[in-house]
Design a protein around this motif. Sequence first.
Motif, PDB file in Angstrom:
ATOM      1  N   THR A   1      -3.357  -3.045  -4.590  1.00  0.00           N
ATOM      2  CA  THR A   1      -4.429  -2.823  -5.559  1.00  0.00           C
ATOM      3  C   THR A   1      -5.740  -2.479  -4.874  1.00  0.00           C
ATOM      4  O   THR A   1      -6.196  -3.214  -3.989  1.00  0.00           O
ATOM      5  CB  THR A   1      -4.637  -4.073  -6.441  1.00  0.00           C
ATOM      6  OG1 THR A   1      -3.419  -4.385  -7.117  1.00  0.00           O
ATOM      7  CG2 THR A   1      -5.732  -3.824  -7.475  1.00  0.00           C
TER       8      THR A   1
ATOM      9  N   SER B   1     -10.898   0.762 -10.377  1.00  0.00           N
ATOM     10  CA  SER B   1     -12.147   1.080  -9.687  1.00  0.00           C
ATOM     11  C   SER B   1     -12.890   2.217 -10.377  1.00  0.00           C
ATOM     12  O   SER B   1     -12.278   3.202 -10.784  1.00  0.00           O
ATOM     13  CB  SER B   1     -11.846   1.478  -8.234  1.00  0.00           C
ATOM     14  OG  SER B   1     -12.997   2.006  -7.604  1.00  0.00           O
TER      15      SER B   1
ATOM     16  N   ARG C   1      -9.423  -2.430  -5.854  1.00  0.00           N
ATOM     17  CA  ARG C   1     -10.210  -2.989  -6.952  1.00  0.00           C
ATOM     18  C   ARG C   1     -11.705  -2.954  -6.618  1.00  0.00           C
ATOM     19  O   ARG C   1     -12.110  -3.260  -5.504  1.00  0.00           O
ATOM     20  CB  ARG C   1      -9.784  -4.436  -7.220  1.00  0.00           C
ATOM     21  CG  ARG C   1     -10.412  -5.072  -8.457  1.00  0.00           C
ATOM     22  CD  ARG C   1      -9.961  -6.517  -8.606  1.00  0.00           C
ATOM     23  NE  ARG C   1      -8.522  -6.624  -8.724  1.00  0.00           N
ATOM     24  CZ  ARG C   1      -7.849  -6.487  -9.863  1.00  0.00           C
ATOM     25  NH1 ARG C   1      -8.509  -6.231 -10.984  1.00  0.00           N
ATOM     26  NH2 ARG C   1      -6.540  -6.603  -9.885  1.00  0.00           N
TER      27      ARG C   1
END
Length: 369
Positions: free
Chosen positions: A91, A126, A93
């Motif tokens: 991930t 994001s 983020r």
Amino acid sequence: MEQTMNDIPTPPTPSSSVCQPVAPQQVQVCLTHKSPSLLGRLVRSMAWWLLICSLVLNVCLLVSAAKVSKDGLAWEVLQRGQADQIVAVYTVRGIIDSDAVKKFTEFYRFADQSSKVKAIVLRVVSPGGGVGASEEIHHMVEALKNTGRPVVVSMGSVAASGGYMISAPADEIFAENSTITGSIGVIAQVPNLQGTMKKIGAEMITFKSTNADRWKDMLSPWKPVKPLQRERMTVLLDELQSQFERIVKTGRGKKLKISKGKYHETIGQGPEARRVAKTELIPFNGKAYLAGEAKALGLIDEIGFLEDAYRRAGELAGLTEPSVRRYKPKGSVISQLFGQQSASVNIDLSLGALDKLQSPRLLVLWTGD
């Protein structure tokens, strides 16, 4: 013979009692304190030991659950399967900056070198970030795809601008219904501190070499931007925009549906205001889209969740019993127990902070404006 109260013998006091002295003619009062029984002491002792053992057991379970790869990445199992048929999930983020690049590089090196990793799922949550940082992660995602292994993106609540840039090379892109994506554009930001400096009675004095006089302090926060400098900055941003568009076109190929849009913009104010017709290239106009519209434009392939993405990655890799593992940089035991540290506000008054304040920021970032 008549007896008085003083003549009545006082009964013996038990050793475990405490008697308060009393005046004559008053009844003596004794308070008895019973010592804890052996059984009570045993129960309390066992309760403390059970509490300590429970804490130790929880720590051991947590540490064992968050397994660690040879490269120092912590991982957890999302779906059990064959150990040599790994679908690796990672991930990205938050804001994409140098720290995000550093963390992703660890995963990239692991996934690139591991023969057990057969497919990669990039989870993107994001709004983007720095141009350079986004381009670096994009390059690594593209390199993973070039190894011949499927790369599938799963978009979270937002995967816009730089978040879309790093997603573009994927074989397939999944987004949730409420995902905000797109926002393909470049901006530059620098604060204007002239008013503040006047209020505090301060002035920033800048010395420049003769040949660099026109451009060296372009977009300085301490002075007005000259029209010539503004034009130059637009040229730079347009070039970065072209690079961004090439990245998207290369990644999405024929799936992408490009069209020209028309709109009107009001120039001037009052009686001199006039409407001017302009054109824009869709979807490269900086506009953000929800998943449905993004799919119609060819920016994504399917509407779905993380489970759909890693299931599809396994199919593309031809895996019969995929083991889906989520990887992340290894944290301390304390951080695993209590999660991330609470947010705090830090005021940085160092010279480094002043340098950052003066430097224009080139961003591929969805700001929500």
